[in-house]
Design a protein around this motif. Structure first.
Motif, short mmCIF file in Angstrom:
data_model
loop_
_atom_site.label_atom_id
_atom_site.label_comp_id
_atom_site.label_asym_id
_atom_site.label_seq_id
_atom_site.Cartn_x
_atom_site.Cartn_y
_atom_site.Cartn_z
N UNK A 193 -7.24 7.31 -7.57
CA UNK A 193 -6.34 6.15 -7.62
C UNK A 193 -5.81 5.99 -9.05
N UNK A 194 -4.49 6.11 -9.20
CA UNK A 194 -3.89 6.05 -10.53
C UNK A 194 -3.40 4.64 -10.87
N UNK A 195 -3.10 3.84 -9.85
CA UNK A 195 -2.66 2.47 -10.06
C UNK A 195 -3.60 1.53 -9.33
N UNK A 215 4.52 5.19 -5.77
CA UNK A 215 4.53 5.05 -7.23
C UNK A 215 3.51 5.97 -7.87
N UNK A 216 2.34 6.10 -7.25
CA UNK A 216 1.31 6.98 -7.78
C UNK A 216 1.77 8.44 -7.76
N UNK A 217 2.44 8.83 -6.67
CA UNK A 217 2.92 10.21 -6.60
C UNK A 217 3.99 10.47 -7.66
N UNK A 247 0.81 -4.08 -8.44
CA UNK A 247 2.01 -4.70 -7.88
C UNK A 247 1.97 -6.22 -7.92
N UNK A 248 0.82 -6.87 -7.66
CA UNK A 248 0.79 -8.33 -7.82
C UNK A 248 1.23 -8.79 -9.20
N UNK A 249 0.90 -8.02 -10.24
CA UNK A 249 1.28 -8.40 -11.59
C UNK A 249 2.72 -8.03 -11.91
N UNK A 250 3.37 -7.29 -11.02
CA UNK A 250 4.76 -6.87 -11.22
C UNK A 250 5.75 -7.80 -10.53
N UNK A 288 0.84 -1.20 0.00
CA UNK A 288 0.00 0.00 0.00
C UNK A 288 0.87 1.25 0.00
N UNK A 289 1.93 1.21 0.80
CA UNK A 289 2.87 2.33 0.84
C UNK A 289 3.59 2.49 -0.49
N UNK A 290 4.06 1.39 -1.03
CA UNK A 290 4.81 1.44 -2.29
C UNK A 290 3.93 1.93 -3.42
N UNK A 291 2.68 1.48 -3.44
CA UNK A 291 1.75 1.91 -4.49
C UNK A 291 1.48 3.41 -4.35
N UNK A 292 1.40 3.88 -3.12
CA UNK A 292 1.20 5.31 -2.86
C UNK A 292 2.34 6.12 -3.46
#
Length: 400
Positions: free
Chosen positions: A229-231, A100-102, A236-239, A94-98
């Protein structure tokens, strides 16, 4: 690179635009690493559909200064002052996705930590007990390389990323100290819109986001607003790293035509007694709904008898789901140790492989409903941090 700040109540958003002298220790370490490390670049950039060899050659020729960067710190999840602990993979993602979105919003390269902390509670292979061990050694033992979890080149096709142990990052740190006010901006409480639109932020080489002492995802306070939400959650599961994707594919090939369920128990069915001695839990129906007899009733309309059913769960009792074998051909990750053992070194990697396997099923039933179209084992909401209720173990909603 994190800047220690004293919080005295609510303050206005502020920024300090200075050279990177406040992080001279970190920069010094980076320079030492640069001088004595082998000439291998571990960062990942996006260069369209360029062949891998050509991509590496262009990265090595690049100065790195044609891009701008976003730094969030060396730890994905460091809640407050308790940095000896860390959250599970889901919270860290959740943090990493945050972040990455920024980076995507600001059109900057995200500087990612080179390692991810592994919570000992989620890692049987980790070192759980330490005697005369330094915090650095504990961190190394209870962490894994980021590129052992994720395919950074794959991620960079959407959001360019750079590892914080790369020679490119050392070069950027060194350069930022020479650029004065255009080198680095240490920001706290500044909105994404301001970072993008105001020139004294948008023109700076490096934005440092480490001022917030909370976990990274605390910056994404409007994630409940789906339009922001941009991602997607599935990004991330697909990455997953190439080796993990290959391992999951081998398991899927063996399974053939199959269905899957994810039954999250363990941490989610914990209970506590209230002031009157009554046992309560945050998910009153979960323990019941993830038991074999109730799973069979729940999924009967979605999964036909005789089907191969792959079960992913954190249930500790190996034979717990055995009653389902009267209706389905059961399969677990433990049936594929010959495929998993050469690749999987910790439970985070195992979870990522299982996640890819269940996502490839013809019918996948989650534990909790995360989207309106999801099939789920329980109707209890996944997010519940305050409402402790009496557990229900019968089909009577009142538990009688």
């Amino acid at each position: 690179m994190a800047i220690s700040r004293t919080h005295r109540g609510k303050q206005k958003p502020r920024t300090i635009v200075v050279p990177l002298l406040a992080v001279s220790a970190a920069a010094g370490l980076a320079v030492v690493w640069l001088l004595f490390s082998p000439p291998v670049l571990t960062s990942a950039f996006s260069f369209g559909g360029m062949p891998e060899e050509a991509s590496v050659q262009k990265r090595e020729r690049s100065s790195g200064l044609e891009r701008k960067y976003l730094y969030w710190g060396s730890r994905i999840d460091c809640p407050g002052k308790h940095c000896d602990s860390c959250a599970g993979l889901g919270h860290q993602e959740s943090s990493l996705r945050c972040a990455l979105e920024e980076a995507l919003f600001l059109q900057r390269v995200l500087v990612m930590p080179s390692r991810m902390c592994i919570n000992p509670l989620h890692n049987k292979k980790g070192i759980l007990h330490h005697i005369n061990t330094s915090s650095e050694e504990i961190w190394a033992a209870n962490s894994c390389a980021m590129d052992s979890l994720y395919d950074l080149d794959f991620i960079s096709k959407e959001v360019p990323v750079l590892l914080d142990n790369s020679r490119m990052w050392s070069r950027i740190l060194s350069t930022s100290m020479k650029l004065g006010v255009n080198g680095v901006a240490h920001v706290e409480g500044v909105s994404r819109a301001d970072l993008k639109e105001k020139s004294h932020y948008s023109n700076v080489l490096l934005i440092n986001r480490t001022a917030n002492p909370l976990a990274w995802f605390m910056e994404c306070k409007d994630r409940t607003n789906r339009s922001s939400v941009m991602l997607p959650y599935s990004f991330l599961p697909m990455m997953a790293a190439r080796a993990l994707r290959s391992t999951a594919q081998k398991i899927k090939d063996v399974l053939g035509d199959y269905d899957a369920i994810h039954a999250r128990r363990g941490d989610k069915i914990k209970t506590r007694k209230d002031q009157f001695g009554v046992i309560r839990t945050l998910h009153p129906h979960l323990d019941r709904d993830t038991r074999p007899e109730f799973i069979q009733q729940r999924v009967a309309k979605w999964i036909l008898p005789g089907r191969t059913l792959f079960i992913a769960s954190n249930e500790r009792l190996p034979s717990f789901f055995s009653p389902l074998s009267a209706r389905y051909k059961l399969a677990y990750s433990s049936n594929f140790t010959d495929i998993l053992d050469p690749v999987v070194e910790n439970n985070y990697q195992l979870f990522m492989v299982e996640r890819l396997v269940v996502m490839g099923a013809k019918t996948f039933v989650k534990t909790f409903k995360e989207d309106e179209k999801d099939l789920s084992l329980t109707d209890d909401p996944k997010k519940n941090a305050k409402n402790w209720q009496i557990p229900v173990y019968t089909m009577d909603s009142d538990g009688n």
